[in-house]
Design a protein around this motif. Structure first.
Motif, short mmCIF file in Angstrom:
data_model
loop_
_atom_site.label_atom_id
_atom_site.label_comp_id
_atom_site.label_asym_id
_atom_site.label_seq_id
_atom_site.Cartn_x
_atom_site.Cartn_y
_atom_site.Cartn_z
N ALA A 231 0.84 -1.21 0.00
CA ALA A 231 0.00 0.00 0.00
C ALA A 231 0.87 1.25 0.00
O ALA A 231 0.56 2.24 -0.69
N ALA A 232 1.95 1.22 0.77
CA ALA A 232 2.85 2.37 0.83
C ALA A 232 3.51 2.62 -0.52
O ALA A 232 3.59 3.77 -0.99
N GLN A 233 3.96 1.57 -1.16
CA GLN A 233 4.63 1.72 -2.45
C GLN A 233 3.67 2.20 -3.53
O GLN A 233 4.04 3.04 -4.37
N ARG A 234 2.45 1.71 -3.50
CA ARG A 234 1.47 2.19 -4.48
C ARG A 234 1.15 3.66 -4.27
O ARG A 234 0.98 4.41 -5.24
N GLN A 243 -0.78 13.10 2.09
CA GLN A 243 -0.17 12.37 3.18
C GLN A 243 -1.24 11.63 3.98
O GLN A 243 -1.06 10.47 4.36
N LEU A 244 -2.37 12.28 4.21
CA LEU A 244 -3.46 11.62 4.92
C LEU A 244 -3.95 10.42 4.13
O LEU A 244 -4.25 9.36 4.72
N GLY A 245 -4.02 10.54 2.82
CA GLY A 245 -4.45 9.42 2.01
C GLY A 245 -3.49 8.25 2.09
O GLY A 245 -3.91 7.08 2.12
N ALA A 249 -4.31 4.53 3.51
CA ALA A 249 -4.10 3.35 2.68
C ALA A 249 -3.29 2.30 3.43
O ALA A 249 -3.62 1.10 3.41
N VAL A 250 -2.22 2.73 4.08
CA VAL A 250 -1.39 1.78 4.83
C VAL A 250 -2.16 1.20 6.00
O VAL A 250 -2.14 -0.01 6.24
N ALA A 277 8.38 2.42 4.62
CA ALA A 277 8.38 2.31 3.16
C ALA A 277 7.77 3.54 2.51
O ALA A 277 8.28 4.04 1.50
N ALA A 278 6.67 4.04 3.07
CA ALA A 278 6.01 5.21 2.50
C ALA A 278 6.94 6.42 2.51
O ALA A 278 6.92 7.25 1.59
N ALA A 279 7.77 6.51 3.55
CA ALA A 279 8.69 7.64 3.70
C ALA A 279 10.01 7.43 3.00
O ALA A 279 10.90 8.28 3.08
N ARG A 280 10.17 6.26 2.35
CA ARG A 280 11.44 5.89 1.71
C ARG A 280 12.61 5.94 2.69
O ARG A 280 13.74 6.28 2.35
N GLY A 281 12.33 5.66 3.95
CA GLY A 281 13.36 5.61 4.96
C GLY A 281 13.71 6.94 5.59
O GLY A 281 14.55 6.99 6.50
N ASP A 282 13.11 8.03 5.13
CA ASP A 282 13.35 9.33 5.77
C ASP A 282 12.89 9.27 7.22
O ASP A 282 11.77 8.84 7.52
#
Length: 362
Positions: A231-234, A243-245, A249-250, A277-282
């Protein structure tokens, strides 16, 4: 019961090696500090939102973007991580279930202090069983053996076994045998392996793959982790998604609507890896995504913070957040009062002295 082998009363002097292990460059000192400090920061950021729904968080604070309390502090997540870190520093790769059980008795169960405020259901069930004279693995036979209580304290095993996810998973399962079973163990294994890989990796994909490699493919933990990460990657490829969306989703990918308990290991681990994953590790985005999804927010943010902190090191953690983290207060585990997570990083990462770790906190 044999005489307990307690964790060290204080960190060893600079340069001391508390447990025999290979000295390799994998356990980079700065990444070790980032993992442990990231755990504590995530825990403190998420504590006020624990057990809340996202809608409740929004009504009270809008979107949480930093500490919402004047005196932020960690919870049982940080204190139990310190406990496990001290235990691991004392025994290293030779850690046994008997060592873990003895430490639980000496440093938690057999002490008069309490009532261990904020302890999770799995920890309380374990304490009750140990005080009744039950031994591991029977001590883990309570109604919450599937909780995220092992996942929340798994990061030190990844720091210790940097670059060796299978070894991190093996060691955390030994720790968890006293308090958890089944999915509770799998959650700890996934987090420990993820942190171990984040200590040496450059990508979130490698971290996620390592976590999945140490749990059964058909387990609830693996399914939740895959769903959350998917879900994060999509969401990253949808330019119209807010961001809320992304958080919705996650969250909807793994949360069981209407279920009263928020400390399910498969759910918490899925949410934490999904945020990562959604943050790409940030770092900041990882922990704040975890916090704003609610549920067991201190644990999900602590896990996401450990992963992102190990990946990016201390420089990834905003300095004001890092400075807010002091020695733990012992509100849950009185025996841990006065320890700082950076002391644990110094004990577990070769080449990092406790004095160096303390300097990094100032």
């Amino acid at each position: 019961m044999s005489a307990p082998h307690p964790p060290p009363a204080k960190p060893p002097p600079a340069g001391a090696d508390p447990a025999p292990r290979p000295r390799t460059p994998a356990a980079a000192p700065d990444r070790a500090r980032g993992a442990m400090l990231g755990l504590a920061v995530g825990d403190a950021l998420g504590a006020p939102a624990e057990n809340m729904k996202p809608s409740q968080i929004r009504r009270r604070w809008g979107r949480i973007e930093g500490f919402v309390e004047e005196d932020p502090a960690g919870t049982d997540d940080t204190e139990y991580a310190i406990f496990s870190g001290l235990l691991l520093a004392a025994h290293g790769s030779a850690l046994t279930v008997a060592d873990v059980e003895n430490a639980w008795h000496q440093w938690i169960a057999d002490r008069d202090e309490g009532p261990f405020r904020g302890a999770g259901f799995s920890e309380r069930g374990t304490l009750e069983n140990l005080r009744r004279g039950l031994a591991a693995p029977i001590s883990a036979q309570h109604r919450h053996a599937w909780s995220d209580g092992l996942a929340m304290r798994a990061a030190p095993f990844g720091v210790f076994a940097a670059g060796r996810p299978a070894e991190a998973a093996r060691l955390v399962a030994i720790d968890g045998t006293v308090s958890h079973d089944g999915e509770g163990i799998y959650g700890g294994r996934a987090v420990a392996a993820g942190v171990a890989t984040a200590m040496v990796a450059r990508s979130t994909d490698a971290v996620i793959a390592a976590a999945l490699s140490v749990v059964p493919e058909d387990s609830w933990t693996a399914r939740s982790l895959r769903r959350a990460v998917g879900a994060a990657q999509r969401s990253r490829h949808d330019p119209d998604l807010t961001q809320l969306g992304t958080e919705r989703a996650v969250r909807s990918a793994v949360v069981i609507g209407g279920y009263p308990w928020t400390d399910l290991a498969p759910e918490a681990v899925g949410l934490a890896f999904g945020a990562f994953a959604a943050a790409r590790g940030d770092f900041s985005a990882s922990v704040l995504t975890a916090v704003n999804m609610g549920r067991d927010a201190d644990t999900t943010a602590a896990v996401a913070g450990a992963l992102a902190g190990a990946l990016g090191g201390t420089a990834a953690i905003p300095a004001p957040w890092a400075r807010a983290i002091g020695p733990v207060r012992g509100s849950c585990l009185p025996s841990m009062a006065g320890y700082h997570v950076l002391d644990i990083a110094g004990l577990l990462a070769p080449g990092t002295s406790a004095d160096e770790a303390g300097t990094a906190a100032r």
